[in-house]
Write a protein that holds these residues in place. Structure first.
Motif, PDB file in Angstrom:
ATOM      1  N   HIS A 165       0.883  -1.167   0.000  1.00 48.21           N
ATOM      2  CA  HIS A 165       0.000   0.000   0.000  1.00 48.21           C
ATOM      3  C   HIS A 165       0.914   1.209   0.000  1.00 48.21           C
ATOM      4  O   HIS A 165       1.549   1.525   1.010  1.00 48.21           O
ATOM      5  N   LEU A 166       1.016   1.873  -1.155  1.00 48.43           N
ATOM      6  CA  LEU A 166       2.043   2.896  -1.327  1.00 48.43           C
ATOM      7  C   LEU A 166       1.959   4.010  -0.289  1.00 48.43           C
ATOM      8  O   LEU A 166       2.979   4.498   0.199  1.00 48.43           O
ATOM      9  N   ALA A 167       0.737   4.426   0.028  1.00 50.36           N
ATOM     10  CA  ALA A 167       0.587   5.579   0.915  1.00 50.36           C
ATOM     11  C   ALA A 167       1.060   5.289   2.333  1.00 50.36           C
ATOM     12  O   ALA A 167       1.371   6.222   3.085  1.00 50.36           O
ATOM     13  N   SER A 168       1.131   4.008   2.713  1.00 47.14           N
ATOM     14  CA  SER A 168       1.519   3.699   4.094  1.00 47.14           C
ATOM     15  C   SER A 168       2.779   2.856   4.201  1.00 47.14           C
ATOM     16  O   SER A 168       3.200   2.539   5.314  1.00 47.14           O
ATOM     17  N   TRP A 169       3.378   2.462   3.082  1.00 46.11           N
ATOM     18  CA  TRP A 169       4.606   1.664   3.189  1.00 46.11           C
ATOM     19  C   TRP A 169       5.652   2.450   3.974  1.00 46.11           C
ATOM     20  O   TRP A 169       6.264   1.934   4.906  1.00 46.11           O
ATOM     21  N   ARG A 170       5.870   3.666   3.588  1.00 47.40           N
ATOM     22  CA  ARG A 170       6.652   4.628   4.380  1.00 47.40           C
ATOM     23  C   ARG A 170       5.835   5.912   4.388  1.00 47.40           C
ATOM     24  O   ARG A 170       5.956   6.732   3.471  1.00 47.40           O
ATOM     25  N   PRO A 171       4.951   6.092   5.368  1.00 48.70           N
ATOM     26  CA  PRO A 171       3.998   7.204   5.328  1.00 48.70           C
ATOM     27  C   PRO A 171       4.686   8.543   5.098  1.00 48.70           C
ATOM     28  O   PRO A 171       5.729   8.853   5.683  1.00 48.70           O
ATOM     29  N   GLY A 172       4.091   9.324   4.209  1.00 47.69           N
ATOM     30  CA  GLY A 172       4.605  10.652   3.926  1.00 47.69           C
ATOM     31  C   GLY A 172       5.484  10.737   2.697  1.00 47.69           C
ATOM     32  O   GLY A 172       5.789  11.841   2.229  1.00 47.69           O
ATOM     33  N   ALA A 213      -3.120   4.030   8.442  1.00 49.99           N
ATOM     34  CA  ALA A 213      -2.739   5.299   9.075  1.00 49.99           C
ATOM     35  C   ALA A 213      -1.246   5.357   9.386  1.00 49.99           C
ATOM     36  O   ALA A 213      -0.648   6.430   9.351  1.00 49.99           O
ATOM     37  N   HIS A 214      -0.625   4.200   9.712  1.00 54.20           N
ATOM     38  CA  HIS A 214       0.799   4.260  10.075  1.00 54.20           C
ATOM     39  C   HIS A 214       1.663   3.221   9.386  1.00 54.20           C
ATOM     40  O   HIS A 214       2.889   3.269   9.483  1.00 54.20           O
ATOM     41  N   GLY A 215       1.068   2.268   8.672  1.00 52.68           N
ATOM     42  CA  GLY A 215       1.858   1.329   7.902  1.00 52.68           C
ATOM     43  C   GLY A 215       2.587   0.293   8.735  1.00 52.68           C
ATOM     44  O   GLY A 215       2.274   0.064   9.905  1.00 52.68           O
ATOM     45  N   PRO A 216       3.601  -0.349   8.159  1.00 48.83           N
ATOM     46  CA  PRO A 216       4.347  -1.389   8.880  1.00 48.83           C
ATOM     47  C   PRO A 216       5.087  -0.835  10.100  1.00 48.83           C
ATOM     48  O   PRO A 216       5.470   0.338  10.131  1.00 48.83           O
ATOM     49  N   ASP A 217       5.294  -1.687  11.075  1.00 45.99           N
ATOM     50  CA  ASP A 217       6.027  -1.308  12.290  1.00 45.99           C
ATOM     51  C   ASP A 217       7.529  -1.503  12.055  1.00 45.99           C
ATOM     52  O   ASP A 217       8.159  -2.448  12.550  1.00 45.99           O
ATOM     53  N   TRP A 218       8.113  -0.559  11.320  1.00 47.41           N
ATOM     54  CA  TRP A 218       9.520  -0.695  10.948  1.00 47.41           C
ATOM     55  C   TRP A 218      10.443  -0.698  12.162  1.00 47.41           C
ATOM     56  O   TRP A 218      11.562  -1.248  12.104  1.00 47.41           O
ATOM     57  N   TRP A 219      10.010  -0.108  13.233  1.00 51.56           N
ATOM     58  CA  TRP A 219      10.869  -0.047  14.422  1.00 51.56           C
ATOM     59  C   TRP A 219      11.211  -1.432  14.957  1.00 51.56           C
ATOM     60  O   TRP A 219      12.217  -1.612  15.664  1.00 51.56           O
TER      61      TRP A 219
END
Length: 724
Positions: A243-250, A575-581
């Motif tokens: 989902h492009l908009a939330s893969w890395r939001p912004g 709203a926030h995408g994957p939990d990259w942390w």
């Protein structure tokens, strides 16, 4: 001018304004009539001579030019504090040709986007934009936009006969201008509509269309030249759904192009699949309720910016699929619903038009112009944006008249059945057209029933009397539901559900399949993939890894949704995408999540290297069970075979115990085997149980074979072995 013409122009109900406005020969010279509300005065400049027009009231100006009709003239229009110098749009011939209109009338214009919508061009030596729209029920149509302060009184369009198309060429209007169509409905009321063919839009929630002309120069010629070789059915095909908009939001399209290709390439996926990128008003629909079928969403940039992203993926060696949604559209009053005052894109029968599940409207696939709109749209994404494949959403909802409808809420087709014959014909036409025009692309059906022949060629008629739908691949929803149900059980109970993991092989070659763990499986309370697994955190991760190993070895292509490649435990949220942390080494010294990502990378690496896992995906001879009935052990073992006969042995142990010297029959012509992948490896977060040394086939019969191996099976793990 006659009062009737005057009134119809002011009311927005004139079908031929060019017959009244502009320059027309009359006794004694040429009459020029102009409609420009709010103008203080209008002057005609022809052959160097200026002629001031008389103010006739209500924005009308007229005058007589002596002599023959000038070959060209310009209008000087005086407003309060400004003067506009422009060619007269009503002095120009139609800017859309007869052949285009013929193809539109036949419903066979495969490049419809070149004929309808807003297209900057030079017409009769005048630079401007051609506006065209299909609105056959309209009493009149006018162009409105920022260039006329959203007042269309002076910009009525002409009807181009029985085609239902309205046209107007506007000099001086170009790239970046905002516009809409103001339509007079059959009842005389007005509605302002975004262009169904718009190639660019305002950023939602704004709803205007934007004039766009692409200037992008592609750099993917090498990719396109080799695309489709070999055919997808005989090639590795593992897909990362995004989902492009939330893969890395912004991130914008261009910023995504700097990060997404490298990430996907590093993990070894062959393709990305983008959730719908066509314009949609509500972000929470994830793009599945589309209002701008020809416009990539402006949330992330311009159409050329989206091309830049596709180009970057291609140059990284990654194919691009997009979700395509021809099953329905939303009811927004500024978009397609009752576009010209009556049902147009939707079915005329309210019971057929209303989608029972999503509060949306279904397309009228039996109307040739609507079918043309959708078929051309499929071609458009492949040709204009170099898309390598279309994943077609909600095919089952299109195929059945009784889909989500109770008895009495639907009527049988002319054969007395429940099949939507119009939708069948549309899907066949779409697939045949796309494959003919754009060699090397692939279409993929999300079809959740047992419809016969989803991936059969359209010209091959099945026992049900229908030709195949013509898709290249189909999502295997049965495998997905069954395998997820199995893996969610505690290991002690899995023996009672063993068939849920083996049943897929009963029908594995009935279609050409993709095994999808998509966004649909990790939202709405279904939990993320790792969170579906029972037990403690160690067992959940082990099951997650073992499941992925089983999935990558199973016949069919693979699809994994973002976040599942590193065992994200929370459901996905747009709203926030994957939990990259979770991948940050400072979060944990243990390879809880990084290890799973390393496994996915290795799965793809070995998968692409081992032809046994993909060369014979659609050939029953490419698969053989070793043991499929070891329910008490929770063990599944099977062989895959490459085109040259080279085998690969996959063994999954879905019990939490180590099984020593587990004997499995293997082909007698392979003396030595070695592990090429073990999901219990320490680097993946496992316990390191396995078979580090080559295994020698022994002359002990097992499972109908003369030779066998004695393996150590790690707990909750999948191992792959191949000949040394």
């Amino acid at each position: 001018m006659p009062d009737g013409d005057r009134g119809r122009l002011l009311d927005g109900t004139h079908h031929d304004p060019h017959a009244v406005l502009g320059a027309h020969p009359v006794p004694g010279g040429t009459a020029v009539r102009v409609l420009r509300p709010y103008a203080l005065g209008v002057t005609v400049v022809a052959d160097g001579v200026r002629t001031a027009l008389a103010d006739d009231g209500d924005g009308f100006f007229s005058g007589l030019l002596t002599g023959a009709r000038p070959a060209a003239y310009r209008l000087l229009i005086a407003y309060q504090g400004a003067e506009v110098d422009t060619a007269d749009p009503y002095a120009l011939l139609p800017s859309l040709g007869a052949f285009d209109l013929h193809l539109i009338g036949e419903g066979r214009h495969e490049e419809l986007w070149t004929a309808l919508g807003a297209r900057p061009l030079t017409h009769q030596g005048v630079a401007g934009t051609r506006f065209t729209v299909w609105a056959p029920n309209a009493r009149g149509v006018r162009v409105i936009g920022a260039f006329n302060h959203w007042d269309g009184t002076g910009f009525p369009m002409r009807s181009l006969g029985s085609s239902g198309v309205w046209e107007l060429f506007l000099p001086g209007v170009g790239e970046g201008e905002l516009y809409k169509f103001e339509i007079t409905r059959p009842d005389g009321s007005l509605t302002r509509r975004a262009d169904p063919m718009a190639r660019h839009t305002e950023v939602p929630p704004a709803t205007a269309s934007v004039v766009h002309a692409s200037t992008y120069e592609w750099g993917d010629a090498e990719w396109l030249a080799r695309r489709g070789t070999p055919a997808v059915h005989e090639a590795p095909f593992s897909v990362y759904e995004v989902h492009l908009a939330s893969w890395r939001p912004g991130l914008t399209y261009r910023q995504l192009a700097e990060q997404l290709p490298g990430y996907v390439k590093d993990l070894g996926f062959t393709h990305v699949e983008l959730m719908p990128v066509a314009e949609h008003p509500f972000g929470g629909s994830w793009g599945y309720q589309i209002t701008g079928f020809y416009a990539p969403t402006s949330r992330l940039g311009s159409p050329d910016d989206f091309k830049y992203l596709v180009d970057a993926l291609h140059r990284a060696g990654i194919g691009v699929l997009v979700d395509w949604v021809p099953a329905h559209f939303p009811r927004d009053e500024w978009a397609l619903a009752e576009f010209d005052g009556r049902p147009l894109y939707e079915h005329g029968d309210p019971g057929r038009a209303a989608h029972p599940d999503w509060g949306t409207l279904e397309f009228d696939y039996g109307r040739k112009e609507v079918r043309n709109f959708l078929v051309a749209n499929a071609v458009y994404w492949c040709e204009e944006f170099h898309i390598d494949g279309l994943r077609v959403d909600a095919v089952a909802s299109m195929l059945y008249l009784d889909y989500s409808r109770e008895s009495g809420e639907w009527s049988p087709n002319e054969r007395g059945g429940r099949e939507n014959l119009d939708a069948v014909a549309f899907l066949q036409e779409m697939n045949a057209t796309v494959y003919r025009r754009v060699p090397g692309v692939i279409t993929v059906a999300e079809e959740s029933t047992a419809w016969n022949g989803v991936t059969r060629p359209t010209h091959e008629v099945g026992p049900d009397g229908f030709g195949g739908l013509g898709f290249g691949l189909k999502w295997n929803m049965g495998w997905m539901h069954d395998s997820l149900q199995y893996i969610a059980h505690e290991p002690v109970h899995r023996k009672y559900h063993h068939h849920e993991m083996t049943f897929s092989m009963v029908y594995a070659y009935s279609e050409n399949y993709v095994l999808p763990i998509s966004h649909d499986e990790v939202v709405h309370g279904k939990r993320a993939l790792v969170s579906k697994m029972p037990g403690d955190w160690w067992q959940q991760r082990a099951d997650h890894r073992a499941y992925l190993g089983f999935m990558w070895a199973h016949p069919g292509k693979q699809l994994l949704f973002m976040g599942q490649e590193f065992a994200q435990g929370a459901e996905w949220s747009e709203a926030h995408g994957p939990d990259w942390w979770l991948l940050d080494p400072s979060y944990s010294a243990e390879p809880d999540h990084r290890g799973v990502r390393d496994l996915v990378r290795d799965l793809n690496t070995v998968y692409r290297r081992e032809g046994a896992l993909w060369q014979r995906d659609t050939d029953p001879g490419g698969f053989s069970w070793v043991v499929g009935d070891a329910a008490e052990d929770n063990v599944f073992a099977f062989l895959r075979f490459a085109a040259d006969g080279t085998p690969l042995l996959s063994v999954s142990n879905f019990s939490p115990v180590v099984r020593h010297d587990y004997r499995l029959g293997v082909p007698g012509d392979v003396p030595l085997w070695h592990e090429v992948l073990n999901t219990d490896a320490v680097r993946y977060g496992g316990g390191g149980v396995g078979n580090p040394d080559p295994l020698k086939a022994e002359p002990w019969g097992a499972h109908g074979r003369a030779t066998s191996l004695g393996l150590t099976l790690p707990p909750l793990a999948t191992v792959w072995l191949r000949p040394v």
